[in-house]
Design an enzyme around this catalytic site. Structure first.
Site, mmCIF file in Angstrom:
data_model
loop_
_atom_site.group_PDB
_atom_site.id
_atom_site.type_symbol
_atom_site.label_atom_id
_atom_site.label_comp_id
_atom_site.label_asym_id
_atom_site.label_seq_id
_atom_site.Cartn_x
_atom_site.Cartn_y
_atom_site.Cartn_z
ATOM 1 C CB ALA A 167 36.395 39.975 42.063
ATOM 2 C CD1 TRP A 169 37.981 41.232 45.459
ATOM 3 C CD2 TRP A 169 36.649 42.972 45.064
ATOM 4 N NE1 TRP A 169 38.378 41.795 44.263
ATOM 5 C CE2 TRP A 169 37.571 42.860 43.993
ATOM 6 C CE3 TRP A 169 35.710 43.987 45.032
ATOM 7 C CZ2 TRP A 169 37.577 43.734 42.916
ATOM 8 C CZ3 TRP A 169 35.709 44.863 43.951
ATOM 9 C CH2 TRP A 169 36.635 44.728 42.916
ATOM 10 C CB CYS A 170 32.850 42.007 42.929
ATOM 11 S SG CYS A 170 31.640 42.801 41.851
ATOM 12 C CE1 TYR A 171 25.062 44.662 47.004
ATOM 13 C CE2 TYR A 171 25.070 45.565 44.762
ATOM 14 C CZ TYR A 171 24.392 45.196 45.915
ATOM 15 O OH TYR A 171 23.025 45.354 45.977
ATOM 16 C CB SER A 320 32.775 45.773 41.478
ATOM 17 O OG SER A 320 31.515 45.777 42.115
#
Length: 483
Positions: A167, A169-171, A320
């Site tokens: 994803a 947005w995932c760190y 995440s």
């Protein structure tokens, strides 16, 4: 030598010759009434003797079963993957136990709670995973982007397909991106898909390919899946059967893992891929991917008898989770405290406590379902339990101490900005209920029976005498008037 005459002199029950007695109709009626009275009172006394008598008291918990409390549970989560399911316990004394696995078992289930394979043995991902620290200045894409239409075609084209479900947005996905693309370029150079074709590294954006990620039960990002040609689909129910990579995520480790996967497969005979499903990836870098999106968690934990919190959640030290897509719906099949009570012991407890029924397992069969799109979506489900120990001392045959735990339960839904979880707030009571079974003396029962027989016989005799004398007096008065 004692003579027969002297022995007869101590007879308490001297007999009157039958010729000197007179039967009457009133005496016969009183005798019948007395007999029925004796039978009725005998039945009442027998019932009273057989009825269990108990005394109840509330005392400070003596903890005859130790200072620890055992909790047994069996709970099904239709939308929580066994890959990340974790059972955590913390108490007011500061004790924290994360991802308990020794006494916990997890089984994959589908959305209908149907088992989908054997026990899932791999624990939650919580260890530190190595990543590349430097930033890749070469922005060239090394992995192949896949979508719904191209995924199955690609999976059946290459003996080994390794996919990074991520994803943006995932760190952790962003930390993996550099090493993943570098490793993909290296593998592509060594095993050119046009010439070699034994392995391909690909990626899927789960924010765009939602249905594809859902089909492969992706709940944490990034998830690296290993698909083997011919072994990724089960014919019996169509679910994907593949593996997950849990090793280090730096470029070197990824390249070594990929080479280990492709090593058993020769260019001359790619069919060996079907016979080497487990590969040679060292250590705990690889394990089976969940065959279903749900999980049944069962087992027990032991905690000190203080206020504590039992949490079931999705946990990972290198993934995440999208809180908006986490659904903690669950069905509680069993939740009880203390040691497992044998059927014979439970029968003895119910004999003393007819009200107990299912009070020791109040949550059994309860369903807490949250449907996607409901106003109650993205919530944490909390259960508040107060536990009271009940100790029963029975007196049948020999003294036996039976211990049971009863509890009250209240549940609520709490909107949370964090990852939804299931919480059990449990508070053991410092007091206990002591119930003692009072056994009745058989000699006391016999004494009461004798008292009943003698009392009814005596009272009936008195009434008969009064009635007989009254009748005689009335006759005398009547004869006096005639004269």
């Amino acid at each position: 030598m004692v003579s027969t005459h002297n022995l007869k002199s101590v007879d308490f029950y001297r007999k009157i010759p039958r010729d000197l007695t007179e039967a009457s109709l009133s005496g016969a009626g009183l005798s019948i009434v007395a007999a029925f009275s004796m039978i009725f009172l005998f039945g009442m006394e027998l019932n009273n003797y057989l009825t269990v008598s108990t005394s109840t008291s509330v005392i400070v918990d003596k903890s005859s079963d130790g200072e620890f409390l055992r909790i047994e549970f069996n709970t099904s989560f239709p939308a929580l993957s066994c890959e990340f399911a974790s059972v955590d316990v913390s108490d007011v004394l500061g004790t924290n136990r994360l991802n308990i696995s020794k006494t916990i078992r997890k089984y994959p289930i589908d959305s209908y709670l149907k088992p989908m394979g054997s026990e899932y043995r791999l624990g939650s991902i919580s260890r530190d995973i190595k990543h590349d620290d430097e930033v890749d200045e070469n922005n060239a894409e090394g992995s192949t982007a896949l979508g719904e239409s191209s995924f199955d075609i690609t999976a059946h084209k290459h003996p080994i397909l390794v996919v990074n479900f991520y994803a943006p947005w995932c760190y952790w996905s962003n930390r993996l991106k550099t090493s993943w693309e570098k490793a993909a370029r290296i593998i592509r150079e060594r095993h050119n898909p046009q010439v070699d074709g034994r392995i391909l590294l690909a990626k899927v954006d789960c924010t765009k390919e939602v249905d594809l990620c859902k089909r492969h039960h992706i709940q944490g990002y990034p998830s690296i899946r290993i698909f083997r040609k011919g072994n990724d689909v089960r014919d019996d129910h169509g679910h994907h059967d593949h593996e997950s990579y849990y090793g280090d995520r730096d470029t070197k480790s990824l390249v070594i893992a990929m080479e280990d996967l492709v090593a058993p497969i020769t260019l001359e005979s790619q069919q060996l891929a079907l016979e080497n499903k487990t590969g040679n990836v060292a250590g705990n870098a690889k394990g089976p991917a969940p065959s279903a999106g749900g999980c049944r968690i069962e087992g027990f934990v032991r905690v000190k008898k203080v206020k504590f919190l039992l949490v079931i959640s999705a946990r990972s030290g290198a993934h995440s989770f999208d809180a908006s897509k986490m659904n903690m719906s669950h069905i509680i099949s069993h939740l009880s405290f203390g040691k497992t009570i044998s059927p014979s012991a439970m029968s003895d407890i119910k004999r003393v406590l007819t009200y107990i029924g299912g009070s020791h397992d109040k949550l059994s069969g309860r369903e807490y379902i949250i449907h996607p799109g409901d106003s109650n979506a993205d919530v944490t489900i909390e259960h508040y339990l107060q536990v009271v120990k009940t100790e029963v001392i029975t007196g049948s045959y020999h003294e036996q101490i039976l211990v049971d735990y009863e509890y009250t339960a209240h549940s609520s839904l709490v909107h949370s900005i964090n990852i939804p979880v299931v919480k059990f707030h449990i508070e053991p009571s410092p007091m206990q209920v002591l119930i003692t079974e009072n056994s009745r003396s058989f000699s006391h029962f016999i004494t009461n029976i004798c008292a009943i027989i003698g009392g009814v016989f005596t009272v009936a005799g008195i009434l008969d005498s009064i009635l007989h004398n009254t009748v005689r007096l009335m006759k005398k008065v009547e004869l006096g008037k005639n004269f």
